[in-house]
Design a protein around this motif. Structure first.
Motif, mmCIF file in Angstrom:
data_model
loop_
_atom_site.group_PDB
_atom_site.id
_atom_site.type_symbol
_atom_site.label_atom_id
_atom_site.label_comp_id
_atom_site.label_asym_id
_atom_site.label_seq_id
_atom_site.Cartn_x
_atom_site.Cartn_y
_atom_site.Cartn_z
ATOM 1 N N UNK A 150 0.850 -1.187 0.000
ATOM 2 C CA UNK A 150 0.000 0.000 0.000
ATOM 3 C C UNK A 150 0.883 1.233 0.000
ATOM 4 N N UNK A 151 0.740 2.027 -1.047
ATOM 5 C CA UNK A 151 1.523 3.257 -1.187
ATOM 6 C C UNK A 151 0.761 4.410 -0.543
ATOM 7 N N UNK A 152 1.476 5.172 0.276
ATOM 8 C CA UNK A 152 0.881 6.329 0.942
ATOM 9 C C UNK A 152 1.459 7.620 0.366
ATOM 10 N N UNK A 153 0.828 8.711 0.721
ATOM 11 C CA UNK A 153 1.190 10.025 0.188
ATOM 12 C C UNK A 153 2.690 10.298 0.307
ATOM 13 N N UNK A 154 3.292 10.683 -0.804
ATOM 14 C CA UNK A 154 4.704 11.039 -0.823
ATOM 15 C C UNK A 154 5.653 9.875 -1.016
ATOM 16 N N UNK A 155 5.148 8.639 -1.089
ATOM 17 C CA UNK A 155 6.019 7.473 -1.221
ATOM 18 C C UNK A 155 6.319 7.171 -2.688
ATOM 19 N N UNK A 156 7.429 6.481 -2.900
ATOM 20 C CA UNK A 156 7.920 6.234 -4.243
ATOM 21 C C UNK A 156 8.210 4.745 -4.427
ATOM 22 N N UNK A 157 7.671 4.177 -5.495
ATOM 23 C CA UNK A 157 7.901 2.785 -5.861
ATOM 24 C C UNK A 157 8.681 2.769 -7.169
ATOM 25 N N UNK A 158 9.829 2.082 -7.178
ATOM 26 C CA UNK A 158 10.633 1.944 -8.394
ATOM 27 C C UNK A 158 10.628 0.474 -8.801
ATOM 28 N N UNK A 159 10.271 0.206 -10.054
ATOM 29 C CA UNK A 159 10.180 -1.169 -10.553
ATOM 30 C C UNK A 159 11.075 -1.342 -11.777
ATOM 31 N N UNK A 160 11.728 -2.499 -11.859
ATOM 32 C CA UNK A 160 12.498 -2.785 -13.062
ATOM 33 C C UNK A 160 11.693 -3.650 -14.017
ATOM 34 N N UNK A 161 12.333 -4.088 -15.093
ATOM 35 C CA UNK A 161 11.622 -4.801 -16.149
ATOM 36 C C UNK A 161 11.203 -6.207 -15.737
ATOM 37 N N UNK A 162 11.721 -6.701 -14.608
ATOM 38 C CA UNK A 162 11.377 -8.050 -14.147
ATOM 39 C C UNK A 162 10.162 -8.071 -13.222
ATOM 40 N N UNK A 163 9.683 -6.901 -12.834
ATOM 41 C CA UNK A 163 8.591 -6.822 -11.860
ATOM 42 C C UNK A 163 7.237 -6.859 -12.565
ATOM 43 N N UNK A 164 6.307 -7.634 -12.017
ATOM 44 C CA UNK A 164 4.924 -7.568 -12.485
ATOM 45 C C UNK A 164 4.108 -6.779 -11.474
ATOM 46 N N UNK A 165 3.092 -6.092 -11.967
ATOM 47 C CA UNK A 165 2.321 -5.169 -11.126
ATOM 48 C C UNK A 165 0.837 -5.274 -11.449
ATOM 49 N N UNK A 166 0.044 -5.274 -10.411
ATOM 50 C CA UNK A 166 -1.409 -5.122 -10.525
ATOM 51 C C UNK A 166 -1.785 -3.987 -9.592
ATOM 52 N N UNK A 167 -2.662 -3.080 -10.030
ATOM 53 C CA UNK A 167 -3.019 -1.909 -9.215
ATOM 54 C C UNK A 167 -4.524 -1.918 -8.975
ATOM 55 N N UNK A 168 -4.904 -1.875 -7.702
ATOM 56 C CA UNK A 168 -6.323 -1.893 -7.370
ATOM 57 C C UNK A 168 -6.948 -0.521 -7.609
ATOM 58 N N UNK A 169 -8.270 -0.528 -7.750
ATOM 59 C CA UNK A 169 -9.026 0.687 -8.051
ATOM 60 C C UNK A 169 -8.916 1.685 -6.911
ATOM 61 N N UNK A 170 -8.798 2.974 -7.269
ATOM 62 C CA UNK A 170 -8.732 4.030 -6.274
ATOM 63 C C UNK A 170 -9.920 4.966 -6.370
ATOM 64 N N UNK A 171 -9.815 6.099 -5.699
ATOM 65 C CA UNK A 171 -10.874 7.106 -5.700
ATOM 66 C C UNK A 171 -10.328 8.426 -6.232
ATOM 67 N N UNK A 172 -11.191 9.420 -6.317
ATOM 68 C CA UNK A 172 -10.779 10.734 -6.814
ATOM 69 C C UNK A 172 -9.668 11.336 -5.960
ATOM 70 N N UNK A 173 -9.633 10.952 -4.683
ATOM 71 C CA UNK A 173 -8.636 11.525 -3.766
ATOM 72 C C UNK A 173 -7.269 10.861 -3.873
ATOM 73 N N UNK A 174 -7.171 9.801 -4.658
ATOM 74 C CA UNK A 174 -5.927 9.035 -4.746
ATOM 75 C C UNK A 174 -5.184 9.410 -6.029
ATOM 76 N N UNK A 175 -4.277 10.352 -5.903
ATOM 77 C CA UNK A 175 -3.608 10.937 -7.071
ATOM 78 C C UNK A 175 -2.171 10.433 -7.146
ATOM 79 N N UNK A 176 -1.788 9.915 -8.308
ATOM 80 C CA UNK A 176 -0.423 9.406 -8.486
ATOM 81 C C UNK A 176 0.042 9.683 -9.903
ATOM 82 N N UNK A 177 1.349 9.670 -10.090
ATOM 83 C CA UNK A 177 1.922 9.821 -11.425
ATOM 84 C C UNK A 177 2.916 8.694 -11.679
ATOM 85 N N UNK A 178 3.107 8.372 -12.940
ATOM 86 C CA UNK A 178 4.094 7.382 -13.360
ATOM 87 C C UNK A 178 5.219 8.090 -14.105
#
Length: 331
Positions: A96-124
């Motif tokens: 679970x990513x919280x405000x201000x946290x950073x996740x770095x993934x390489x090409x070997x990582x698989x990712x699934x992202x659960x649905x959020x709300x209007x208040x859950x703002x993130x950038x890639x």
């Protein structure tokens, strides 16, 4: 106090506003995979997201969609601007990513992202490996972040496929991330050099926040990270015996784990760290070789000279002279 209260209001409002992709998703409740990939395995393709010739870009995350399992053919940095989001990484790790946290993934990582709300703002951040060529030299010390990036750039299989930095309260890191988003948002500005310098500073700051680093919740990987951090800090007088007592693990188990994951023994890693620290001191100080030997914990000067030559193919004096020559040319 939450960091986003300090973020530039114009930028924050832009990030909070719904993107065209989000508006379309709210109408159809369907992810248009053609935006991201031509692959049946849902590998998100850099050519779909990056303009030709660009090495980095930033996109707003579609907060309303449940993204199915996917991977990337680039390095992705997922930055949680506001709210939170839940990720399933490598099929088993729930983060679970919280405000201000950073996740770095390489090409070997698989990712699934659960649905959020209007208040859950993130950038890639979509980053091609060559972008880091100018940034990695900022990481003078050999550490987990540097090894992770080098393995991602070279394509070598790494046992660590992602890093989570819990740096929501680290204002310098938040400022650097905000600056990079701003520069890429204002795409009419000449941003390549600025962003490469910003990335270098970001990596330097992240490497100083090792206590905020949350590795994938695998026991052996966490143990490996602890061992590498021990070597980083205690390379002068550290020992496998002391480490095994600290971790309450037999030294033969730690030795086997290191050999399996790094291909090196504890002694070899400790020695490598000493030699790299010696090289750093040779190029950045006027200390004598004898003084450097004392600082890094070498008692046998002949052994040190032989090992240094084996690693750098030159003597300590030749190394210092070559570094000084390079600095003079750069000036």
């Amino acid at each position: 106090m939450r960091y986003t209260l300090n973020m530039n209001n114009k930028l924050l409002n832009y990030l909070i506003d719904e993107s065209e992709e989000e508006k379309e998703y709210l109408k159809t409740q369907t992810i248009n995979k053609d935006i991201y990939s031509d692959s049946d395995e849902f590998v998100i393709n850099k050519d779909k997201l990056l303009e030709k010739g660009k090495l980095i870009t930033v996109r707003k995350h579609n907060r309303y969609a449940h993204f199915p399992k996917h991977s990337h053919d680039y390095i992705e940095m997922f930055y949680m601007v506001k709210g939170e989001s839940t990720h399933i990484l490598n099929d088993t790790d729930v983060i679970t990513m919280h405000e201000g946290e950073l996740l770095i993934m390489n090409q070997n990582c698989t990712q699934e992202i659960l649905q959020g709300t209007k208040e859950d703002v993130a950038v890639n951040f979509i980053v091609l490996p060559p972008f880091f060529d100018q940034s990695i030299p900022f990481l003078e010390d050999d550490n987990v972040l540097r090894r992770f990036l080098i393995s991602s750039i070279t394509g070598k299989l790494s046992s660590i496929s992602y890093l989570v930095f819990q740096v929501g309260d680290a204002i310098p890191i938040q400022n650097l991330l905000e600056n990079m988003i701003w520069n890429m948002w204002k795409s009419d500005m000449p941003t390549n050099k600025i962003n490469q310098l910003s990335m270098g500073l970001l990596l330097m700051n992240l490497s100083n926040y090792s206590e905020s680093l949350n590795l994938q919740p695998d026991y052996e990987q966490n143990l490996l990270f602890t061992i590498m951090q021990y070597i980083e800090i205690h390379y002068v007088d550290g020992s496998l015996k002391e480490l095994s007592l600290k971790l309450n693990q037999p030294d033969y188990y730690l030795s086997r784990l290191l050999k399996k994951e790094t291909g090196c023994t504890f002694k070899q890693l400790l020695q490598e760290k000493k030699l790299k620290q010696a090289a750093y001191l040779l190029s950045n100080t006027t200390l004598t070789v004898e003084a450097i030997l004392s600082k890094i914990g070498y008692n046998n000067s002949s052994y040190f000279y032989n090992q240094f030559f084996d690693l750098y193919n030159m003597s300590p004096k030749q190394y210092r002279d070559s570094m000084n020559t390079l600095k003079e040319k750069a000036e």
